[in-house]
Design an enzyme around this catalytic site. Structure first.
Site, PDB file in Angstrom:
ATOM      1  N   GLU A 113      30.566  56.275  18.778  1.00  0.00           N
ATOM      2  CA  GLU A 113      30.067  57.598  18.399  1.00  0.00           C
ATOM      3  C   GLU A 113      31.235  58.541  18.116  1.00  0.00           C
ATOM      4  OE1 GLU A 113      27.195  59.151  21.175  1.00  0.00           O
ATOM      5  OE2 GLU A 113      26.536  57.138  21.716  1.00  0.00           O
ATOM      6  N   CYS A 117      35.730  64.622  16.524  1.00  0.00           N
ATOM      7  CA  CYS A 117      35.912  64.197  17.912  1.00  0.00           C
ATOM      8  C   CYS A 117      35.724  62.676  17.983  1.00  0.00           C
ATOM      9  CB  CYS A 117      34.883  64.927  18.773  1.00  0.00           C
ATOM     10  SG  CYS A 117      34.955  64.478  20.501  1.00  0.00           S
ATOM     11  N   CYS A 155      32.914  54.375  29.634  1.00  0.00           N
ATOM     12  CA  CYS A 155      34.118  54.980  30.214  1.00  0.00           C
ATOM     13  C   CYS A 155      34.448  54.307  31.538  1.00  0.00           C
ATOM     14  CB  CYS A 155      33.897  56.473  30.429  1.00  0.00           C
ATOM     15  SG  CYS A 155      35.401  57.352  30.941  1.00  0.00           S
ATOM     16  N   CYS A 195      32.836  60.523  36.325  1.00  0.00           N
ATOM     17  CA  CYS A 195      32.645  61.968  36.503  1.00  0.00           C
ATOM     18  C   CYS A 195      31.135  62.271  36.515  1.00  0.00           C
ATOM     19  CB  CYS A 195      33.347  62.740  35.392  1.00  0.00           C
ATOM     20  SG  CYS A 195      35.101  62.289  35.253  1.00  0.00           S
ATOM     21  N   CYS A 241      29.042  63.839  33.495  1.00  0.00           N
ATOM     22  CA  CYS A 241      29.213  63.289  32.142  1.00  0.00           C
ATOM     23  C   CYS A 241      28.302  62.091  31.934  1.00  0.00           C
ATOM     24  CB  CYS A 241      30.676  62.886  31.928  1.00  0.00           C
ATOM     25  SG  CYS A 241      30.974  62.179  30.309  1.00  0.00           S
ATOM     26  N   GLY A 253      34.909  57.959  26.519  1.00  0.00           N
ATOM     27  CA  GLY A 253      36.017  57.201  27.084  1.00  0.00           C
ATOM     28  C   GLY A 253      37.176  58.037  27.575  1.00  0.00           C
ATOM     29  N   SER A 259      42.459  64.475  25.102  1.00  0.00           N
ATOM     30  CA  SER A 259      41.956  65.050  26.342  1.00  0.00           C
ATOM     31  C   SER A 259      41.845  63.976  27.412  1.00  0.00           C
ATOM     32  CB  SER A 259      40.580  65.675  26.090  1.00  0.00           C
ATOM     33  OG  SER A 259      40.024  66.133  27.302  1.00  0.00           O
ATOM     34  N   CYS A 311      29.864  67.967  24.307  1.00  0.00           N
ATOM     35  CA  CYS A 311      30.695  67.377  25.361  1.00  0.00           C
ATOM     36  C   CYS A 311      29.831  66.794  26.454  1.00  0.00           C
ATOM     37  CB  CYS A 311      31.548  68.450  26.034  1.00  0.00           C
ATOM     38  SG  CYS A 311      32.758  69.178  24.991  1.00  0.00           S
TER      39      CYS A 311
HETATM   40  N1  SAH Z   1      37.824  61.396  29.387  1.00  0.00           N
HETATM   41  C1  SAH Z   1      38.390  62.509  28.705  1.00  0.00           C
HETATM   42  C2  SAH Z   1      37.717  62.820  27.373  1.00  0.00           C
HETATM   43  C3  SAH Z   1      36.214  62.773  27.325  1.00  0.00           C
HETATM   44  S1  SAH Z   1      35.327  64.093  28.076  1.00  0.00           S
HETATM   45  C4  SAH Z   1      38.386  63.734  29.585  1.00  0.00           C
HETATM   46  O1  SAH Z   1      37.831  63.674  30.679  1.00  0.00           O
HETATM   47  O2  SAH Z   1      38.987  64.731  29.212  1.00  0.00           O
HETATM   48  C5  SAH Z   1      35.627  65.496  27.067  1.00  0.00           C
HETATM   49  C6  SAH Z   1      35.385  66.830  27.782  1.00  0.00           C
HETATM   50  O3  SAH Z   1      33.993  67.022  28.033  1.00  0.00           O
HETATM   51  C7  SAH Z   1      36.059  66.904  29.159  1.00  0.00           C
HETATM   52  O4  SAH Z   1      36.723  68.127  29.286  1.00  0.00           O
HETATM   53  C8  SAH Z   1      34.898  66.853  30.123  1.00  0.00           C
HETATM   54  O5  SAH Z   1      35.212  67.516  31.322  1.00  0.00           O
HETATM   55  C9  SAH Z   1      33.807  67.532  29.341  1.00  0.00           C
HETATM   56  N2  SAH Z   1      32.446  67.210  29.741  1.00  0.00           N
HETATM   57  C10 SAH Z   1      31.997  66.026  30.192  1.00  0.00           C
HETATM   58  N3  SAH Z   1      30.667  66.100  30.439  1.00  0.00           N
HETATM   59  C11 SAH Z   1      30.274  67.358  30.129  1.00  0.00           C
HETATM   60  C12 SAH Z   1      29.013  68.043  30.127  1.00  0.00           C
HETATM   61  N4  SAH Z   1      27.896  67.432  30.490  1.00  0.00           N
HETATM   62  N5  SAH Z   1      28.983  69.326  29.734  1.00  0.00           N
HETATM   63  C13 SAH Z   1      30.113  69.937  29.311  1.00  0.00           C
HETATM   64  N6  SAH Z   1      31.308  69.344  29.263  1.00  0.00           N
HETATM   65  C14 SAH Z   1      31.402  68.067  29.671  1.00  0.00           C
END
Ligand code: SAH
Length: 367
Positions: A104, A117, A124, A128, A131, A173, A206, A347
């Site tokens: 994606e 993006c 992943c 977290c 996410c 990822g 990121s 995100c």
């Molecule tokens: N693994 C990397 C890149 C992918 S996540 C990282 O963690 O940076 C990209 C961004 O989206 C990160 O800043 C993460 O904190 C944020 N993110 C993840 N889930 C989210 C959500 N449900 N709402 C808003 N931001 C989110």
């Protein structure tokens, strides 16, 4: 020219996907064909600048040379690309990899920029809690050409007058858990002689915080964003358990302070705002203290909701209050607009296509 009429014995095999080769391997391939070395970048220009899908289109090779190359190699691009278009203009691209998994990417038009993006893994490594991608677990790392192909696939489908201006490695990822794939992809994306030619300063990676690898991002010359999301170890252990256990806040921030920032650039810190969890004034004050003296900016991302997440998006007033505490403390703090939420393209929403919706709005655009 070929040294003999017979295809040379070669480790490449008839089915070598040219997109899988790095420059060195391509140079080996052309050497095996008895061609001069400059043929390798010449072929790459067709792949990355003209985006041809067929060796036959490489018209600065003779008919015989093309036929010869076709006995050894193919061009295999991503398959079955589908586009989901959000009401706000954001477009989510879904494409099929060789093994049937889906990748994606999200195209975001904003303020005169057109940002793509990219995903670096399917699923992943990390867990977290806020996410959606984390719930899939890791299916696999993307190979360099699968990262680059997301760019080619989107470029093929841009509308007249549109041009990609920025790339962010912020999709599915953890990019620093796939450093080899990412490093090779960046080489092909940034090279101006034979590659896609996007300047490194317009690319941002990121990370959730693989502290020892931040320096590798500096080597690539691209920008670094760090997803901080919490201001104490206790909070971060709860929200981002896997990464914070490996690299707790103090070692992550020490690595950020040691990051060799080029002049006029800033680190970016991302901070997902979760109602009642990490969005109080006290959190904002702690965040300002943690980042004091760093050349950085903060992107606040109000949580994008998905079913059964267990988290809520804060009220706008709480988001503005958080921003204002940071600004008063002298930080550059911005609120990231959530784009593409209706197509699960924002995100933290990558990894699941809502099925009923899929039937309604997926637009097949062919290969
Ligand atoms: N693994 C990397 C890149 C992918 S996540 C990282 O963690 O940076 C990209 C961004 O989206 C990160 O800043 C993460 O904190 C944020 N993110 C993840 N889930 C989210 C959500 N449900 N709402 C808003 N931001 C989110």
């Amino acid at each position: 020219m070929a040294r003999s009429g017979r295809p040379p014995a070669s480790p490449h095999g008839a089915g070598t996907n040219l997109l899988e080769l790095d420059l060195k391997s391509a140079e080996r391939l052309v050497r095996d064909l008895g061609w001069p070395r400059y043929r390798a970048p010449q072929i790459f220009r067709w792949l990355y600048q003209s985006r041809v899908r067929d060796i036959e289109r490489m018209t600065d090779l003779s008919q015989a040379e093309r036929a010869r190359l076709r006995t050894m190699a193919t061009i295999e691009r991503l398959h079955d690309c589908h586009v989901l278009t959000s009401a706000d203009g954001t477009r989510k691209f879904l494409a099929r990899l060789e093994d049937g998994l889906m990748v994606e990417s999200v195209l975001i038009p904003e303020d005169g920029r057109l940002t793509l993006c990219l995903s670096t893994q399917v699923g992943c490594t990390l867990d977290c809690g806020f996410c959606l991608t984390g719930r899939m677990g890791l299916k696999r790392n993307l190979k360099a050409h699968e990262i680059v192909d997301q760019v080619l696939t989107v470029q093929d489908r841009l509308e007249t007058g549109e041009r990609l201006t920025n790339l962010v490695l912020m999709g599915m990822g953890e990019p620093l858990a796939n450093l080899d794939g990412v490093t090779e992809a960046i080489a092909r994306l940034t090279d101006t002689q034979w590659g896609v030619g996007i300047p490194a300063r317009r690319i941002t990676l990121s990370t959730a915080g693989l502290a020892p690898r931040l320096k590798d991002v500096a080597t690539l010359g691209i920008n670094l964003a760090v997803s901080l999301n919490a201001t104490t170890n206790e909070q971060r252990d709860r929200l981002m358990p896997a990464i914070n256990r490996l690299h707790p806040l103090n070692s992550l921030l020490a690595a950020c302070r040691a990051f060799p920032l080029p002049p006029r650039r800033r680190l970016t810190f991302e901070y997902v705002l979760l109602a009642g969890i990490n969005d109080t004034e006290q959190d904002a004050r702690r965040l300002a203290k943690l980042l004091s003296g760093m050349r950085c900016k903060v992107n606040l991302i109000p949580f994008n909701e998905f079913p059964d997440s267990g988290f809520r998006r804060p009220e706008e007033s709480a988001v503005l209050r958080f921003q204002s505490v940071l600004r008063k403390a002298g930080l550059h703090a911005f609120i990231r607009k959530s784009k593409g939420r209706d197509v699960l393209g924002a995100c933290g929403q990558l990894g699941q296509v809502p099925e009923r919706r899929e039937a309604a709005i997926l637009t097949p655009v062919g290969a």
